[in-house]
Structures are given as C-alpha cells and as structure tokens.
Design a protein around this motif. Structure first.
Motif, mmCIF file in Angstrom:
data_model
loop_
_atom_site.group_PDB
_atom_site.id
_atom_site.type_symbol
_atom_site.label_atom_id
_atom_site.label_comp_id
_atom_site.label_asym_id
_atom_site.label_seq_id
_atom_site.Cartn_x
_atom_site.Cartn_y
_atom_site.Cartn_z
ATOM 1 N N ARG A 72 6.891 0.664 12.144
ATOM 2 C CA ARG A 72 7.500 0.477 10.853
ATOM 3 C C ARG A 72 8.834 -0.259 10.941
ATOM 4 N NH1 ARG A 72 6.917 2.680 6.200
ATOM 5 N NH2 ARG A 72 5.573 4.295 6.982
ATOM 6 N N TYR A 90 0.828 -1.203 0.000
ATOM 7 C CA TYR A 90 0.000 0.000 0.000
ATOM 8 C C TYR A 90 0.867 1.260 0.000
ATOM 9 C CZ TYR A 90 -3.424 3.453 1.302
ATOM 10 O OH TYR A 90 -4.216 4.570 1.302
ATOM 11 N N PRO A 102 -4.142 -2.759 9.741
ATOM 12 C CA PRO A 102 -4.089 -2.231 8.377
ATOM 13 C C PRO A 102 -3.944 -0.715 8.390
ATOM 14 C CG PRO A 102 -6.300 -2.992 8.926
ATOM 15 C CD PRO A 102 -5.436 -3.334 10.079
ATOM 16 N N VAL A 103 -3.163 -0.220 7.428
ATOM 17 C CA VAL A 103 -3.055 1.236 7.300
ATOM 18 C C VAL A 103 -4.313 1.768 6.655
ATOM 19 C CG1 VAL A 103 -0.561 1.391 7.218
ATOM 20 C CG2 VAL A 103 -1.803 0.828 5.169
ATOM 21 N N THR A 104 -4.487 3.063 6.760
ATOM 22 C CA THR A 104 -5.692 3.656 6.179
ATOM 23 C C THR A 104 -5.745 3.347 4.694
ATOM 24 O OG1 THR A 104 -4.364 5.629 6.053
ATOM 25 C CG2 THR A 104 -6.068 5.567 7.745
ATOM 26 N N SER A 105 -6.876 2.989 4.228
ATOM 27 C CA SER A 105 -6.968 2.579 2.842
ATOM 28 C C SER A 105 -7.963 3.453 2.112
ATOM 29 C CB SER A 105 -7.390 1.123 2.762
ATOM 30 O OG SER A 105 -8.682 1.009 3.312
ATOM 31 N N SER A 106 -8.013 3.213 0.813
ATOM 32 C CA SER A 106 -8.805 4.115 -0.008
ATOM 33 C C SER A 106 -10.275 3.692 -0.074
ATOM 34 C CB SER A 106 -8.223 4.142 -1.415
ATOM 35 O OG SER A 106 -8.246 2.825 -1.918
ATOM 36 N N ASP A 107 -10.544 2.432 0.304
ATOM 37 C CA ASP A 107 -11.946 2.027 0.167
ATOM 38 C C ASP A 107 -12.692 1.969 1.478
ATOM 39 O OD1 ASP A 107 -10.924 -1.407 -0.566
ATOM 40 O OD2 ASP A 107 -10.811 -0.184 1.239
ATOM 41 N N MET A 160 3.411 6.025 -2.547
ATOM 42 C CA MET A 160 4.583 6.785 -2.972
ATOM 43 C C MET A 160 4.485 7.144 -4.451
ATOM 44 S SD MET A 160 6.713 7.488 -0.675
ATOM 45 C CE MET A 160 7.140 7.045 0.988
ATOM 46 N N GLU A 192 4.095 -9.015 8.759
ATOM 47 C CA GLU A 192 3.003 -8.224 8.225
ATOM 48 C C GLU A 192 2.619 -7.182 9.249
ATOM 49 O OE1 GLU A 192 -0.653 -9.650 6.452
ATOM 50 O OE2 GLU A 192 0.489 -11.384 5.801
ATOM 51 N N MET A 193 2.054 -6.100 8.759
ATOM 52 C CA MET A 193 1.552 -5.081 9.670
ATOM 53 C C MET A 193 0.424 -5.703 10.480
ATOM 54 S SD MET A 193 2.565 -1.690 8.902
ATOM 55 C CE MET A 193 1.116 -0.700 9.023
ATOM 56 N N ALA A 227 10.895 7.522 1.602
ATOM 57 C CA ALA A 227 11.246 7.087 0.249
ATOM 58 C C ALA A 227 12.726 7.345 -0.016
ATOM 59 C CB ALA A 227 10.394 7.826 -0.770
ATOM 60 N N ARG A 258 -1.961 -6.082 0.171
ATOM 61 C CA ARG A 258 -1.726 -4.650 0.344
ATOM 62 C C ARG A 258 -0.951 -4.304 1.609
ATOM 63 N NH1 ARG A 258 -7.609 -2.529 0.429
ATOM 64 N NH2 ARG A 258 -6.570 -0.559 0.843
ATOM 65 N N ASN A 259 -1.097 -5.090 2.682
ATOM 66 C CA ASN A 259 -0.402 -4.757 3.926
ATOM 67 C C ASN A 259 0.858 -5.570 4.141
ATOM 68 O OD1 ASN A 259 -2.206 -2.763 4.660
ATOM 69 N ND2 ASN A 259 -3.645 -4.292 5.445
ATOM 70 N N MET A 279 9.729 9.137 -8.434
ATOM 71 C CA MET A 279 8.350 9.277 -7.952
ATOM 72 C C MET A 279 7.951 10.749 -7.906
ATOM 73 S SD MET A 279 7.284 6.226 -7.156
ATOM 74 C CE MET A 279 8.204 5.583 -8.511
ATOM 75 N N ARG A 289 3.208 14.517 3.892
ATOM 76 C CA ARG A 289 3.866 14.143 2.638
ATOM 77 C C ARG A 289 5.378 14.195 2.781
ATOM 78 N NH1 ARG A 289 1.597 15.033 -2.255
ATOM 79 N NH2 ARG A 289 3.177 16.486 -2.965
ATOM 80 N N LEU A 290 5.839 15.209 3.544
ATOM 81 C CA LEU A 290 7.275 15.350 3.737
ATOM 82 C C LEU A 290 7.832 14.107 4.433
ATOM 83 C CD1 LEU A 290 9.718 17.124 3.488
ATOM 84 C CD2 LEU A 290 9.113 18.195 5.644
ATOM 85 N N ARG A 312 6.662 11.117 4.334
ATOM 86 C CA ARG A 312 6.702 10.004 3.396
ATOM 87 C C ARG A 312 7.873 10.142 2.436
ATOM 88 N NH1 ARG A 312 1.622 9.539 0.208
ATOM 89 N NH2 ARG A 312 1.276 11.687 0.817
ATOM 90 N N SER A 313 8.139 11.383 2.031
ATOM 91 C CA SER A 313 9.246 11.536 1.088
ATOM 92 C C SER A 313 10.578 11.232 1.773
ATOM 93 C CB SER A 313 9.248 12.934 0.488
ATOM 94 O OG SER A 313 9.420 13.886 1.496
#
Lengths: 237, 550
Positions: free
Chosen positions: B532, A96, B545-550, A101, B541-542, B415, A130-131, B426, B408-409, B411-412
């Motif tokens: 993390r 995910y 679950p992280v926040t998802s889009s659905d 990213m 595995e986490m 990355a 996804r996870n 990206m 966002r910073l 996350r960057s």
C-alpha cells in the motif's frame, strides 16, 4: 411523514448565527434542491443534518425520529450519506477501496456485493479503474467516485454538496443525469447547488436560501418561473 | 560535459568529511577510518549525482563527475592533513582550537599508529593511498547511479523476474546461513578475532535476505516451503550463537515488538505518537514493582511475595492499555503536529514521574533484581531464553497486527489516516477507532517492556528516554511504514548494526541521521515497504488486483 424534516433550526459557528430558523422537508423519493449564493448557509444546513454541527434550537428528524442525540457515525447508520463538497475522496486508496469504505458500517456481504455491481453499472468508468489510486483520477471521475462511495452506504437519503463544482459543463450534465438515475432507483436526494440552472432542471422541489433563512420555496417549475430567482440565480433579466 | 556537478559535489562532500574529522571520527574509528571515509565518499557521489526526474545522466558523465568528487576529496584531505602536520611540527598549538587534531589523529588518517607518528614516519604513502581510494570510490559511486535511474531499475527488475534471478533471491538467505555455520567449524577462520561480530552480521544478512525472499516467492507451495525452512533455521539460531550475539538479537527482537505496536498507531492510524516509550516504561516498571524483592510494593506488603513473569506480563499489558486510553482522552480532537507534541510531553512526564516518585519507583536508583521468566521450570533469564521469548512475542504481535490490518478495524484506521472528517461521514466511530489504535500500540509496548525489565534485571528511568521513542519511530520508517517485515529490517539496521559498528558507536546518531536522509531521498517508501505505502508514494497502479465482488 416526511423522510427528513428540519424544523426551525438555529445553527451557530461560535457567535456567528449561520442558520436563522431554517425549516425544510424532504419527502421519500424526491429530489429537493437548496440553492443560494456563497455564504447563504447551504453547506451549514447539510452539516447540521449530518450531525457535524448540533443546532442550538430546533430539530432535525428522520422519519419522525429526532437525530439530536445521535453522533455523526450513528446518523450514517440511520441511512443518511453525504457526498462532501470538493469530493474529499481517499486519494491514496484505490477506487475499489474507496467504495469499500463507503460500505464500512454494513455487514450484509451480499447486499454490499449487489451495490458494487449497481455502482459499476452506473459508473462504468469506475469499474475500468477499480485498481487505480483514486488521487490519479480526473475531477469528473473523482466526483463519480464520491457519489458512488455514498451510494455504497445504501442510503435512504443522499446529501449532495455542490457536485458540479469545478467540473467542465459536459461533465456537469452527465453528473446531473446520474443523480436523476439514482433517484429513479429509489434514493431520496437533497441537492445543494450554486448552479441553480442545472439544479432546478433535475429537482422536483426547491428552496432558496439567503443569509441563513429560506426566502422562497416551491416546485422546481415554479421557482424557475419566479422573477426573483430568474434575476438573482438564473441570470435572466 | 558538465563538470560543475562534480566540483560542487566534491566541495560539499569534502566539507562533510572535514567536519567528521574535526568531530574526532578518525580517532574513534582507528584503523577502520579509511574504509569508512571511502564508503562515505562513494555514497555521497552516488547521492549527489543522482538523476533528477526526467533527465538521465549518461554513464560517462556520472563516472567523470564521480571521479572528480573523489579526487577533490582525496587532494583536499591530503592538503588539510599536511597543513596540520606542519603546524604541529612547528609547535603551533592548533589543538586548543580544534581539540581533536592530535598527532595520532592525522596518523590514523594516513594509516599509522600513534607510536609510528611519534617516531616520525612519513604520512605520504598513507595519504596517497587515501587519495587513490577516494578517487576510485567517487568513480564507482558515480557510475552506480545507473542502478538507481528508471532505466537501471527496470533492468534490475527484469533480472530478478527471470527464473535465474528469482531462484538466486530465494537461495541467498541459505547461503548466508551456510556461511554463518561455517564460522563454527574449528580450524576455519574467516573473521579473525572479530568472529562473533562477523557471525552476527551473517545472521542479520540471513534474516534480511529471508524477508526479501519470502516477498519474492510465488504464493502457494513455494512460499509455504520457504517459510517452513526459514522458521526452522530461525528457531535454531539461538542454539548456535554465543552470549554476545544472543544479547544483541534479543534487543532486536524486543524492538521489533515495539515497532509492530507503534506501526499500528503511526503506520495504520496515522497518529504521530512521540511518547511511545511511556508505555514501554510503564510495562517494565509495572512488572518490576510487582516482582522485585526490594520494590515499594513488596516491601510495604510483607505477605505478598511478588508475581512471576507470566502473571506480571498480563498485568503490565493491562496497565499499559489503561494509560493508553487515559492518554487518548485529551488528544481525541488533536491531529498531526499538535498530537505529536502532546504525546512527546506525555512520554517525558512518565519518565520524570519514574525519576521523581522516589519513594515508590526507587527514583534514579531504579528497580533492582527483577526475576526472570520461568517456562516449565526452565529459567529463561539468559540471553538465549530472552531471544526465544522475543521471537515468540514478535510472532504473536505480528500475527495479531496482520489480522487487525485485514479487518474492518484495520480499514477504519486507514480511513482515519486519510481523512478524519470523511471517515466519520462513512460511519466510522472516531473515538472508538482512535482508542483501539492507541490501546493496541500500548499493549504491545507494555509487553515488550515487561520482557525488557526481565532481560535487564535492573531498570532505571534513563532506560526510557525520548531517544527510545525516536529509535522506534525511525526503525518503522526505515523499514517501511505499515510493513511488518520492514520493521524487522529497520530493527536490525538501527538496533543491531550499531553493535557491529561498536568502534564507531558514538557516531550512531550521526549514522542514524545520515541513514534517514539517504533513505528518504533514495527510497522514501522504506527498505521493505508494504504494498500500500509503495503505491501511495509512487502513485502506481496496484500490481495485483484486490479481492473483488464479482
């Protein structure tokens, strides 16, 4: 006007003249493939388009706009996404997060959510995982992830560098099917491949690259039937 | 039954014990040497008998091998002590070769004072005690590997997941706090003469247990209620502690602020910065030079009366950020080892400048009489005030960092740490992102520096040596790279604990090293790792679950 136009580009690595006046065009909606042997300059061409290497001579333009003054990340904003050779996923992030990213530079949350749904339809395996940490995916799944990550940027032009590298033949076929699927949905694709056989099956047009120069170009059909291509790249005597 | 591991382990451990002996640990630690050695033997047994991946050692095997390690050490130490005692009795001057082998030395090992040794007391009862203690320690150490094996861990997890275990974890910090309070009741003596040290230890335990409890608490009401309770207790602590305890806690808080800053650079952005102390020093000197009455700035500008802490602080931070940005320019294209070396050099350059620009910085004489922070007319220039400010500063930087991490910073940065080239592909602007990481870290360190200058009153270039950078780096690694709570734990472990172990303070560096080695083997993700990093190192595995889009 062509979506991508590379005109008479000369790129160097130090003193090594890697691209010797290369010109290619990619029209909107096409799949164009660049085939050639090791060291022909395929990856260098992609690196030049992305802005990693600045050409000493010649120009790269997207929809008529010269990309010369733009930095690597700005070229991404313009709608060029790269699926790098060897996949290069963020192996310690989850699937995910990797996809997230890909959408890094976007601020349209609704559009991002839509693209998440879109890639999960294209790659149901990624939805299942996804996870999961991306480094624990299989090679084929990692290639799917790298492709999906580039799609998350919602590119107009997607550059694919050797998507079949190191994959089992059955996976290669499914990857190429997905590439066609992505193209049908409206993304233009520039595909760099050593596996000329597969590449010429999915592409509309192709270029043959030899030591930094285009030696042949034409429709995929024509290239498939060209005796030189058959002999050198398709293994047909 | 394989006894090979026990014999091998026993000899290794004995080598280390003998080495510490020759270094002079018994003399420094005096009466606490027997417990120290005993704990060491137990720890080594635990470490050396640890199961390798895929092969679990049986309890019997571990215990017998552990016992063997203990016995070898006990007997070995008795023999060595006996030999040295005989040599000394026969007037053979071994102490010229091994300066630390003195009569009082051997005595300390046997639990005797110098006078008792000179009076000719027998070392045998004491040595027998040591041998037996070592044997027990080895046995316990060996047997407790069960808790570190996969099976043992699962069992422990199932205990803490049960509601009884869950509430025990939540209540534990309050128990420590109650014990700390009970020290203050007149007539109750728990710690004897060393009561303030015991009190300090209980506060450390309270804070550490509170962090674990907050992590274990169920999100929602439970977590909020606990946070409020702990916050109130935390604010109350400086009122209940004495000068010494406040001074130690203040240092811990200042290092937390620095740790949080370095964590942004190293933990998030993955840029190994070994010259972090430079920004700390720049913050301290900026404030010092602008405020101390005999500093260069105030002497050359007679009309200028110097700034207060609250004006000096933002200036110090600004100067820190500017130097941070200046440092980034040459290191933009560097990665990994090269970056570490350049930053290391940068840290040393700043210290040497402070030392050698004698006319401006006062050179080795330092900057003297730096004023203290004043809040609404109240002087905060005492350990209690500094501790309060330290807690507030830590809270602020922790808040900023958490917000940045989730942006966002943040996350960057992640990355960037993972793969610079792909991060660029990206659409991440490497220059801006690296710059912001360094600038954030520098700002926090400079702020901590200003507070430190105000706390110390007089500052000298030697306060800003390479060791501070290493300390901060160690504390974020021990706490768990990327984890804010972990930094507090790491700071307590590396800055606070040495104050408790005053008697072995010289061995702090040895303890550092040992602790780091132990940690990296047993718990590579740190004491209280971020979700993390834990996932990254264990490849799991986490859990959520992280926040998802659905």
């Amino acid at each position: 006007m062509a979506l991508l136009e590379v005109r008479d580009v000369h790129s160097y690595y130090g003193n090594i003249h890697a691209l010797k006046g290369l010109s290619i065009t990619v029209e909107e909606g096409e799949i164009v493939t660049l085939i050639g042997a090791n060291g022909a300059g395929k990856t260098t061409t992609l690196r030049t388009i992305c802005g990693v290497i600045k050409p000493r001579q010649g120009s790269v333009s997207l929809e008529g706009e010269n990309l010369e003054p733009f930095k690597i990340h700005e070229i991404v904003y313009k709608g060029v996404a790269l699926v790098p050779e060897g996949r290069r996923i963020f192996s310690r992030l989850t699937v995910y997060e990797n996809l997230d990213m890909g959408a890094y530079h976007r601020i349209d949350n609704d559009g991002i959510a839509e693209d998440f749904d879109r890639v999960f339809v294209l790659f149901p395996r990624l939805k299942e995982r996804r996870n999961q940490v991306a480094g624990t995916l299989s090679g084929g799944e990692q290639q799917m992830l790298a492709t999906a990550r580039a799609l998350m940027a919602h590119p107009r032009l997607m550059l694919l560098d050797e998507p079949s590298m190191g994959l089992a033949p059955v996976l290669v076929e499914s990857i190429f099917e997905t590439i066609q699927e992505i193209n049908r949905e409206g993304t233009t694709i520039l595909l760099v491949e050593q596996n000329a056989h597969m590449a010429l099956q999915v592409a509309h047009r192709g270029y043959v690259l030899q030591t930094g120069e285009i030696v042949l170009d034409g429709t995929a059909e024509a290239l498939r039937n060209n005796p030189m291509v058959q002999k050198s790249y398709l293994g047909i005597e | 039954m394989y006894l090979k591991d026990g014999i091998r382990g026993g000899l290794i451990t004995f080598g280390i014990i003998l080495f510490l002996n020759l270094l002079g640990l018994p003399l420094t630690a005096e009466s606490s040497i027997v417990p120290i050695f005993t704990v060491l033997v137990g720890l080594f047994a635990l470490l050396l008998l640890r199961s390798r991946a895929g092969q679990e050692r049986s309890l019997l095997n571990a215990s017998v091998n552990g016992l063997l390690i203990g016995i070898i050490n006990g007997i070995g130490l008795v023999i060595v002590t006996y030999i040295f005692a005989r040599m000394q009795a026969n007037a053979i001057r071994v102490n010229q070769v091994f300066a630390q082998i003195l009569p009082e030395h051997t005595g300390a090992l046997a639990g005797l004072t110098k006078a008792e040794v000179l009076a000719g007391e027998s070392i045998w009862p004491g040595m027998t005690k040591i041998a037996v203690l070592f044997a027990i320690a080895g046995l316990v150490g060996g047997a407790s590997i069960r808790f570190f094996t996969e099976k043992g861990r699962k069992r422990m997890d199932s205990i803490s997941a049960s509601s009884f275990g869950h509430y025990t974890v939540l209540i534990l910090p309050l128990v420590f706090f109650a014990l700390f309070l009970s020290l203050r009741i007149k007539g109750v003596k728990i710690g004897g003469a060393e009561e303030n040290i015991l009190g300090l230890l209980l506060i450390f335990l309270f804070v550490s247990a509170a962090l674990f409890a907050l992590r274990a608490a169920r999100p929602g009401k439970e977590q909020i209620a606990l946070s409020i309770v702990f916050l109130i207790l935390l604010v109350a602590i400086p009122q209940l502690t004495d000068l010494f305890q406040n001074a130690v806690l203040g240092a811990v808080a200042i290092f937390v602020v620095m740790g949080v800053g370095l964590n942004v650079v190293v933990g998030y952005a993955g840029l190994l910065n070994l010259g972090y102390v430079a920004f700390f020093g720049i913050g301290a000197y900026t404030f010092g030079l602008l405020s101390a009455p005999e500093s260069y700035v105030l002497v050359t500008l007679p009309a200028f009366n110097g700034v207060t802490f609250w004006i000096g602080l933002p200036i110090a931070i600004l100067v820190g950020v500017i130097t941070g940005i200046l440092l980034v320019i040459p290191v933009l294209s560097m990665r990994g080892d090269y970056l570490a070396i350049v930053t290391l050099g940068f840290g040393e350059i700043i210290r040497l400048l402070l030392l050698n620009l004698r006319d401006y910085t006062g050179g080795p004489g330092g900057v003297l009489n730096i004023p203290s922070p004043i809040v609404f007319g109240v002087d905060f220039g005492n350990p209690k005030g500094i501790l309060y400010l330290g807690i507030i500063f830590s809270g602020i930087v922790a808040f900023i960092t958490i917000r940045l991490r989730d942006s966002r910073l943040g996350r960057s940065w992640i990355a960037l740490r993972e793969d610079e080239d792909v991060a660029q592909a990206m659409g991440i602007n490497l220059v801006a992102v690296k710059l912001l990481a360094f600038a954030t870290g520098a700002a926090f360190a400079a702020g901590a520096g200003a507070l430190y200058a105000s706390r110390q009153v007089n500052i000298f270039p030697d306060n800003f040596s390479l060791l501070v950078s290493i300390d901060v780096l160690c504390l974020i690694i021990i706490g768990g790279l990327g984890s804010i709570e972990g930094i507090v734990l790491g700071s307590i472990a590396l800055i606070g604990l040495p104050e408790i172990l005053r008697s072995v303070n010289e061995y702090r560096i040895v303890a550092f090293g040992a602790l780091l080695v132990l940690m990296m083997i047993l718990r590579p993700e740190g004491l209280l790792p971020s979700v993390r990093h834990q996932r990254e190192l264990r490849g799991e595995e986490m859990t959520e679950p992280v926040t998802s889009s659905d």
